[in-house]
Design an enzyme around this catalytic site. Structure first.
Site, mmCIF file in Angstrom:
data_model
loop_
_atom_site.group_PDB
_atom_site.id
_atom_site.type_symbol
_atom_site.label_atom_id
_atom_site.label_comp_id
_atom_site.label_asym_id
_atom_site.label_seq_id
_atom_site.Cartn_x
_atom_site.Cartn_y
_atom_site.Cartn_z
ATOM 1 N N ASP A 151 -2.830 13.969 -44.247
ATOM 2 C CA ASP A 151 -2.606 14.328 -42.803
ATOM 3 C C ASP A 151 -3.433 13.603 -41.994
ATOM 4 O OD1 ASP A 151 -2.074 15.652 -40.520
ATOM 5 O OD2 ASP A 151 -2.071 17.684 -41.341
ATOM 6 N N ASP A 152 -3.032 12.725 -41.104
ATOM 7 C CA ASP A 152 -3.717 11.789 -39.994
ATOM 8 C C ASP A 152 -4.771 10.918 -40.669
ATOM 9 O OD1 ASP A 152 -2.726 13.674 -38.100
ATOM 10 O OD2 ASP A 152 -4.874 14.704 -37.622
ATOM 11 N N CYS B 211 2.254 14.706 -36.203
ATOM 12 C CA CYS B 211 2.362 15.371 -37.295
ATOM 13 C C CYS B 211 4.087 15.973 -37.480
ATOM 14 C CB CYS B 211 1.591 16.713 -37.574
ATOM 15 S SG CYS B 211 -0.254 16.272 -37.488
ATOM 16 N N ASP C 94 1.205 11.250 -42.739
ATOM 17 C CA ASP C 94 2.305 11.311 -41.672
ATOM 18 C C ASP C 94 2.003 10.315 -40.579
ATOM 19 O OD1 ASP C 94 -0.088 12.688 -41.053
ATOM 20 O OD2 ASP C 94 0.924 14.634 -40.659
ATOM 21 N N ASN C 95 0.775 10.092 -40.028
ATOM 22 C CA ASN C 95 0.579 9.384 -38.968
ATOM 23 C C ASN C 95 -1.121 8.910 -39.182
ATOM 24 O OD1 ASN C 95 0.685 12.330 -37.775
ATOM 25 N ND2 ASN C 95 -1.175 11.320 -37.417
#
Length: 556
Positions: A34-35, A73, A342-343
């Site tokens: 995540d991130d 997200c 995700d990003n």
């Protein structure tokens, strides 16, 4: 200790000996962080994640040019699960209303056509999901009534609400179609004090490391499922969706001091406030006073960078245990492992302290490293690119689906298994990524407590601990903690709405972005200007810009 080793060895031998003849299809594991930015931001490398390097990078292929099609997200994850652009899904941001995150429209439509469903129904796979699903998952009601929670309030620019404004709709009981084992986190990424949907039953967790730390729980429950499937001879697809490196980035106790003394990467665009016609998030209005980060804010960014690296050490532990277990059970060589995020995430680039959502390399580039049968080993592939919407069709190809089967599903991404195996591919040179700014994330209304009768106490945490950029002594409860001043930065706004065209081919890497509501344009030659310091749109004629506007319209 010797007795324990012998016992474990005997148990593994028993599983292998008792295992029936298995389906020849390979196992597939998706590790979704995540991130986490790509190597450009030094969020991962052989130094900070040596076990990722040992088990996946050195045994697999790294896609140098890997991008998310939207740098936030919920929309990105929706695209990963379905292989489609957000404009086809109706998921435009993290809000549940017009943002579409975990809305009834998503639940009753695009969600049904997720990768687990096709693997199960078409390829005979057993499937498991553990960890963060979508930001608003679990906030709905069992009887179908939609709830309005603080997490769901934002309204997305230029999007019709279709009757779902300010609501959350997916309850804890909801298990998306296709998943045999469902361990879905309620809400956004956290590490302690959360509720989990354990196959549709709410399971409340506290703050005990051994019982509750989410990254380890994702690891352990995924391992249990894998062992069971290997014992039964069933090919499996496992998604391990860990919270790291999302803020609050709470590290496991044994890793809390890992990154002591390190500071966020001082890239050439670090704390550079530009005055070259680019949109306001990186220009006027930045951090309220437009002066970039002061020493205190920069110190907070460094602290978060250390916390992120600390938290990622548990992801390395997860990778190690996955690989070791698969090897002990004779399945490692028959298993694809995909590592991605995700990003991305920025840490002071262009003077914007923290977050994602921007059209810059720190935010849109994500790691993509893959090992498995037939995949090249210890190579970096830069001949083409990969998008998050390519993951679902690629997973189907890994499972043995034919080109016709993949085409019948209607993915908008392309399978890149051939690229991973040979280093070459044929695909169009241009693609799109986009973002829709949130109307209520401009900070002023939050901090003034004046959103339609909804009151937010600025002295306390809002929702998941993030109060529209407000940070203070309460921000972190695990070491290392913040002891500096309270500060706030702009992280998003309705005018941060854009669509970008990216072109990558031999010797060329070009990006043109159009900001929908405010009319700014940004263009960069990423070969000559990898840190996006020179906005070429300033020197473009109206005709040149019109050409790119038309291309963007065609891609949409």
């Amino acid at each position: 200790m010797l007795k324990l080793v012998l016992l474990l060895s005997c148990c593994l031998d028993a599983i292998i000996a008792a295992r029936p003849t298995r389906n020849p299809n390979p196992n597939i594991i998706l590790i979704l962080t995540d991130d986490q930015s790509d190597a450009f931001m030094r969020d991962y490398d052989a130094v900070h994640q040596p076990l990722l390097s040992k088990h996946i990078t050195e045994r697999g292929a790294t896609i140098k040019n890997s991008f998310t099609t939207t740098a936030v997200c919920c929309p990105s994850r929706s695209s990963i699960y379905t292989g489609k652009y957000i404009s086809s899904l109706g998921v435009h941001n993290n809000s549940a209303g017009s943002g579409g995150c975990a809305s009834l429209e998503w639940q009753n439509g695009p969600e049904k056509n997720n990768i687990a469903h096709f693997l199960s129904s078409m390829m005979g796979y057993k499937t498991s999901f553990a960890g963060k699903y979508l930001n608003n998952y679990g906030f709905g009601s069992k009887n179908g009534t939609a709830f309005s929670y603080p997490q769901c309030l934002n309204a997305t620019a230029n999007m019709e609400s279709v009757g779902m404004e300010n609501t959350c709709a997916s309850p804890v009981e909801h298990i998306p179609q296709g998943w045999d084992n469902w361990q879905g986190l309620v809400g956004n990424s956290v590490y302690y004090n959360y509720t989990l949907s354990n196959n549709g039953i709410a399971e409340v967790h506290g703050d005990d490391y051994h019982a509750d730390y989410l990254t380890d729980l994702v690891k352990n429950r995924s391992l249990t499922f894998m062992k069971d499937m290997i014992a039964s001879g069933s090919p499996f697809f496992v998604t391990a969706s860990v919270p790291a490196a999302h803020e609050n980035a709470d590290a496991a106790p044994q890793h809390q001091g890992y990154a002591d003394g390190l500071v966020a990467p001082r890239t050439p665009n670090y704390n550079r406030v530009m005055d070259d016609g680019r949109h306001w998030m990186a220009g006027e209005g930045l951090n309220v006073d437009g002066k970039g980060m002061n020493e205190s804010v920069a110190s907070f960014v460094d602290l978060l960078y250390r916390r992120r690296l600390n938290a990622l050490q548990s992801v390395d532990d997860l990778i190690d245990e996955f690989a070791t277990t698969l090897e002990d059970l004779g399945e490692l060589d028959n298993t694809f492992i995909i590592y991605t995020s995700d990003n991305g995430y920025h840490l002071g680039q262009f003077g914007i302290p923290i977050d994602k959502r921007q059209a810059y390399e720190s935010d849109v580039r994500v790691p993509l490293i893959v090992k498995g049968p037939g995949i090249q080993q210890n190579v970096t592939i830069d001949a083409s690119y990969a998008l998050n919407i390519d993951l679902a069709p690629t997973i189907m190809a890994m499972a043995g689906a034919t080109e016709d089967q993949i085409a019948s599903i209607g993915f908008e991404g392309k399978p890149i298994l051939g690229l991973l195996q040979t280093g070459t591919t044929e695909r169009e040179s241009e693609f799109m990524f986009e973002y829709n700014g949130e109307a209520w994330d401009g900070c002023a209304s939050y901090l003034a407590n004046d959103i339609g009768g909804v009151y937010f106490d600025t002295d306390k945490k809002f929702a998941d601990g993030v109060q529209c950029g407000l940070r203070g002594a309460w921000s972190y409860s695990t070491p290392p903690v913040w002891e500096g001043e309270t500060w706030s930065s702009v992280q998003d706004n309705v005018n941060n709405t854009y669509t970008c065209l990216r072109r990558i081919e031999a010797g060329d890497d070009f990006q043109f972005c159009a900001f929908t509501l405010t009319g700014e344009a940004e263009a960069y030659d990423l070969v000559k200007d990898p840190y996006q310091l020179n906005n070429l749109a300033n020197d473009m004629s109206d005709d040149e810009k019109s050409t790119y506007y038309a291309k963007i319209k065609a891609l949409r």
